[in-house]
Write a protein that holds these residues in place. Structure first.
Motif, PDB file in Angstrom:
ATOM      1  N   VAL A 113      41.730  36.221  37.285  1.00 48.06           N
ATOM      2  CA  VAL A 113      41.199  37.426  37.938  1.00 48.06           C
ATOM      3  C   VAL A 113      39.712  37.261  38.214  1.00 48.06           C
ATOM      4  O   VAL A 113      39.216  37.577  39.314  1.00 48.06           O
ATOM      5  CB  VAL A 113      41.467  38.659  37.046  1.00 48.06           C
ATOM      6  N   PHE A 127      48.627  36.596  42.324  1.00 53.63           N
ATOM      7  CA  PHE A 127      47.188  36.499  42.523  1.00 53.63           C
ATOM      8  C   PHE A 127      46.924  36.080  43.963  1.00 53.63           C
ATOM      9  O   PHE A 127      47.599  35.179  44.487  1.00 53.63           O
ATOM     10  CB  PHE A 127      46.570  35.478  41.561  1.00 53.63           C
ATOM     11  N   ASP A 149      49.261  31.354  40.292  1.00 53.67           N
ATOM     12  CA  ASP A 149      49.233  32.568  41.099  1.00 53.67           C
ATOM     13  C   ASP A 149      50.479  33.420  40.887  1.00 53.67           C
ATOM     14  O   ASP A 149      50.494  34.605  41.242  1.00 53.67           O
ATOM     15  CB  ASP A 149      49.084  32.213  42.583  1.00 53.67           C
TER      16      ASP A 149
END
Length: 513
Positions: A350, A380, A416
């Motif tokens: 993040v 992500f 991700d």
């Protein structure tokens, strides 16, 4: 772990244009939410199709109760009567394992008599052993036990006979729409038998004849749907030649049974037609092998008969509901600790995405899950698409120059996809299953590959059998669908564990995605 998409194939294996394949199901875009009223009606139909299941259970429960009340020497103290409840459950389990509650076309109590006698003997021997272990309770004499065995067998046989008669009466009053799969004289004879004997509970509404000999969609108009209340002679039944026509007829006629009368191949469609079997199974159609198809079928199921024709049930491959519950429990037990362990890694992801690519760390995209239901998949963000149309219709962004180094690293390591663990906990996905795809590509691949819609019979997953066998990147969609359907047909807990172990060993291999 896995990869979301591959290059869409536009050519056949020989390099020429891809051949057109008939669609497996008429639906193009899956609905966002299932129709609750339609699901309720389908559940009610399946309940009524059990053919006397509740009366049979009632008869089996009353048999030992009436035996205790009627046989001299079995007057037991009130305090030990609750101990007999496990014996009732034991009897129901024994009957279930022997298939005494399985749907039969010609149910009869007399063939069940030897099985009922054996189960009664087991139950009363277990009852005597249990009473002996309780304490100062007088165990009935062996003469009383033998009398109880005989009485329970007779009462149970009589009760099941009444239940079977009620089931045949109900079947004749409310016959279910039925397809006859395969042509020829045998199909005509079976249709005539069902037409003349409504107590089988089947009303023929169409004959299925697919394959090279069938006429194409362009040459034959869609068959007319038969009114549900009118019996139609077998010579006037419409012929269904494509999977699209079959799906339409199944929905409009509420078809509940399909009788396979051919082996398949040149003799017509048969149980080896995997696409047809999956299509019928997805609509909740109960399938039967009839005639020569049943005589040579190694189904392991006891034979039945339909007006002299040998009949065996044909079971499709989807996992049973208890197995789905177990799979869901496995997902929760594994996803929670993995999410806790991966929390620091996700926090670093993040931070890296926020610093390098700006706000909007989580990428949300509509995907198609089990039974065609749409859900929002979480990842992500590795690339910010130009607009919603690009996000929904662009096949692969693996080599896009707009992707930052952080985005490329997340895709190569599959980090991700860690937010999809939250999709697993929510119930949108499973840890193992076919990879979910966007609605645009689901519609596209469903029209080009007959087995593709069948991938949605089970929950979609973060990883799957196709992915651990290298089907990621620029690989065949047809091969993926084949691996996914094989996984569903052969599902087991051990297979899921093996796939997760193989995924873990390749998690940080820096392969392109």
């Amino acid at each position: 772990m896995t990869m979301d998409s591959t290059r869409a194939p536009h050519t056949g294996q020989d390099g020429g244009p891809a051949t057109t394949v008939q669609r497996l199901a008429p639906a193009i875009h899956p609905p966002r939410r299932p129709d609750a009223r339609h699901a309720e009606r389908a559940g009610a139909l399946r309940l009524r199709d059990s053919t006397g299941g509740a009366p049979l259970v009632l008869a089996d429960v009353l048999a030992p109760v009436l035996t205790v009340a009627a046989v001299p020497g079995l007057h037991l103290p009130t305090r030990v009567l609750p101990l007999l409840l496990p014996l009732l459950l034991l009897q129901l389990v024994l009957h279930t394992r022997r298939g005494l509650y399985r749907r039969r076309l010609s149910p009869s109590a007399l063939p069940e008599l030897p099985t009922l006698l054996g189960h009664a003997l087991i139950v009363w021997c277990a009852a005597a052993a249990g009473l002996a272990s309780v304490g100062p309770v007088r165990v009935p004499a062996w003469q009383a036990l033998l009398t109880a065995v005989a009485a329970q067998t007779a009462i149970g046989c009589a009760g099941r006979g009444v239940a079977h008669r009620v089931a045949r009466y109900r079947a004749a009053r409310h016959p279910r729409s039925t397809l006859i799969v395969g042509g020829g004289a045998t199909a005509q004879q079976i249709g005539a038998a069902l037409y003349a004997h409504p107590d089988y509970g089947m009303r023929p509404v169409g004959v299925v004849e697919t394959g090279p000999a069938a006429v194409s969609d362009a040459e034959t108009p869609a068959p007319q749907v038969l009114p549900a209340q009118l019996p139609v002679p077998p010579t006037q039944l419409p012929v269904l030649s494509t999977h699209e026509d079959i799906g339409r007829a199944v929905i409009q006629n509420t078809v509940r049974h399909a009788l396979f009368v051919a082996h398949g191949g040149h003799g017509g469609p048969g149980p080896d037609d995997g696409a047809l079997v999956r299509l019928l199974a997805e609509h909740g159609v109960r399938m039967w092998l009839v005639g020569r198809a049943a005589e040579s079928a190694p189904t392991g199921m006891p034979p039945d008969h339909l007006w002299g024709f040998t009949v065996r049930p044909l079971r499709s491959a989807p996992a049973h509901r208890p197995q789905h519950w177990g799979k869901r429990g496995l997902d929760i037990c594994l996803a929670l600790p993995v999410l806790a362990v991966a929390a620091p890694v996700m926090a670093l992801c993040v931070l890296a995405v926020r610093v390098c690519d700006g706000p909007g760390v989580i990428f949300r995209q509509e995907r198609v899950g089990q039974d065609g239901r749409a859900f929002t998949l979480l990842k992500f963000r590795t690339l910010r698409p130009a607009d919603e149309h690009e996000s929904a219709t662009r096949w692969s962004v693996a080599r896009d120059h707009r992707m930052s180094r952080v985005g490329g690293l997340l895709r190569r390591t599959s980090l991700d996809e860690l937010p999809q663990l939250w999709n697993v906990l929510r119930g949108d996905m499973s840890l193992v299953g076919p990879r979910p795809e966007r609605p645009y590509f689901v519609a596209k691949f469903s029209g080009a590959h007959p087995g593709y819609p069948a991938r949605h019979r089970m929950p979609v997953g973060i990883t799957g059998l196709a992915q651990v066998n290298g089907l990621r990147g620029d690989t065949s969609i047809e091969d993926r669908a084949r691996f996914d359907n094989h996984y569903i047909d052969t599902w087991s807990f051990w297979q899921d564990i093996c796939i997760l172990a193989r995924t873990a060993t390749s998690l940080f291999r820096l392969g392109g995605s």
